[in-house]
Each structure stands twice: as structure tokens, then as C-alpha cells.
Design an enzyme around this catalytic site. Sequence first.
Site, PDB file in Angstrom:
ATOM      1  N   HIS A   9     -35.332  -4.787   9.963  1.00  0.00           N
ATOM      2  CA  HIS A   9     -34.775  -5.675   8.942  1.00  0.00           C
ATOM      3  C   HIS A   9     -35.880  -6.221   8.030  1.00  0.00           C
ATOM      4  O   HIS A   9     -37.068  -6.233   8.368  1.00  0.00           O
ATOM      5  CB  HIS A   9     -34.022  -6.832   9.599  1.00  0.00           C
ATOM      6  CG  HIS A   9     -34.899  -7.723  10.439  1.00  0.00           C
ATOM      7  ND1 HIS A   9     -35.764  -8.654   9.895  1.00  0.00           N
ATOM      8  CD2 HIS A   9     -35.051  -7.813  11.774  1.00  0.00           C
ATOM      9  CE1 HIS A   9     -36.398  -9.278  10.863  1.00  0.00           C
ATOM     10  NE2 HIS A   9     -35.994  -8.792  12.016  1.00  0.00           N
ATOM     11  N   GLU A  79     -32.634  -8.114  19.324  1.00  0.00           N
ATOM     12  CA  GLU A  79     -34.066  -8.268  19.565  1.00  0.00           C
ATOM     13  C   GLU A  79     -34.329  -8.726  20.996  1.00  0.00           C
ATOM     14  O   GLU A  79     -33.434  -9.215  21.692  1.00  0.00           O
ATOM     15  CB  GLU A  79     -34.656  -9.264  18.547  1.00  0.00           C
ATOM     16  CG  GLU A  79     -36.153  -9.519  18.647  1.00  0.00           C
ATOM     17  CD  GLU A  79     -37.040  -8.283  18.500  1.00  0.00           C
ATOM     18  OE1 GLU A  79     -36.973  -7.375  19.367  1.00  0.00           O
ATOM     19  OE2 GLU A  79     -37.835  -8.240  17.541  1.00  0.00           O
TER      20      GLU A  79
END
Length: 199
Positions: A9, A79
Site C-alpha cells: 500500500h 499486516e
Amino acid sequence: MADVFLVRHGETEWSRSGRHTGWTDVPLTEHGRDEARRLVPLIRSHRIGAAFVSPLQRARETAELIGVPDARVDADLREWDYGGYEGVTTVEIQRTRPGWFLFTDGVAPGPPEHPGESPEQVGERADRMLAKVEAALANTEGVVLLVAHGHFLRVLTARRLGLPPSAGALFQLATGTLCRLGTEHERPVIAGWNIRPSG
């Protein structure tokens, strides 16, 4: 065999300041949005057979901005759960744990809902994701695209190459970049890393 594309990202305020960002749903900065938009020509030049994205907004917005708004949300792409180190920088952690290194030492325990993950636990999640990637590669034409997070994608890369999760330490991964995992003589290889459009 088709390639696997990894996109980290774009930049967030926390990634810019080095704060460990696991479950905290931090949005992209405007610079992070620009990083994502600049990847569009690289993505469009390939046929995407399947796309998966982390449930967190920074990854989902990146997927939309690179032109893959229909990517399938998969919780295995989230994550690393940093437990008690969520929002804390490496420098701050090393004040009380000199020499601490995420990929070998793991994290301090966090609250019950986010207890933290060991490198091995992240590796198990990466293996589950890679099994889904293999299934997608076998059933679609074109590349499989994953939009997710820096530390997780580094562990996934290590596992794709047959290395232990701790070997993710070897693959520095910048925000808003594209990485390409391919094959050579039917063996997994890194075919491109931290790719950004020229100019």
C-alpha cells in the site's frame, strides 16, 4: 507459470514515521495516493487473473487506485499483529530491548484481541495465502495480484522462495511499489522488486 504481483500500500502517516502499523486502520496520505496512482500503467500492462487485498483501508484504497476495485478481501493478507508494539517505532523498542529485531525476536504481548504474532505464526498465515495463490494460478489466466503490507509481504516472499519466515528480513519493501515473483526452470524467483514507473 504466471507471475505473482505484490503491491505494498501507499504511504501513511505511520509508515512515514516508522511506527509499527498492524491492526490500526490508518488512511493513506495524499503522497501515498499518488504512489498508488503511479502504479496504474504497470498494472494495466498485464492481465490480472485474480486479485486479493487486505481488509485494512490503506490496502483497499491502494487496490482501488491502481485499478483493481474488485479485488477479493482476504484476512490472511492483514499486516503482522505487533501486539504491544503497535504504534511504536523500532528506535523506541530498542531503548528497552537493545538489538531487538522483529523478524527473529517477534513482539511483546498485546491486548487479548491483538496478542501479537511470532514470525512463525506470520509464516503460517503466508503459507495459507500462498495455497490460495497456487489455486488461483491453476484456475485463471494472467498474474495473481496481492495488495497488502510491508512486513507481511516480506514474509510471504520468503515462504514463496522456500525460506523461513525470518528471511523476510532480506527483502526491504517500500510503500507504493510493485514486486514480481516469477519462476525460472520451474523454481520460484524474484523477477522484480520495489518497481516504480520511470519518470
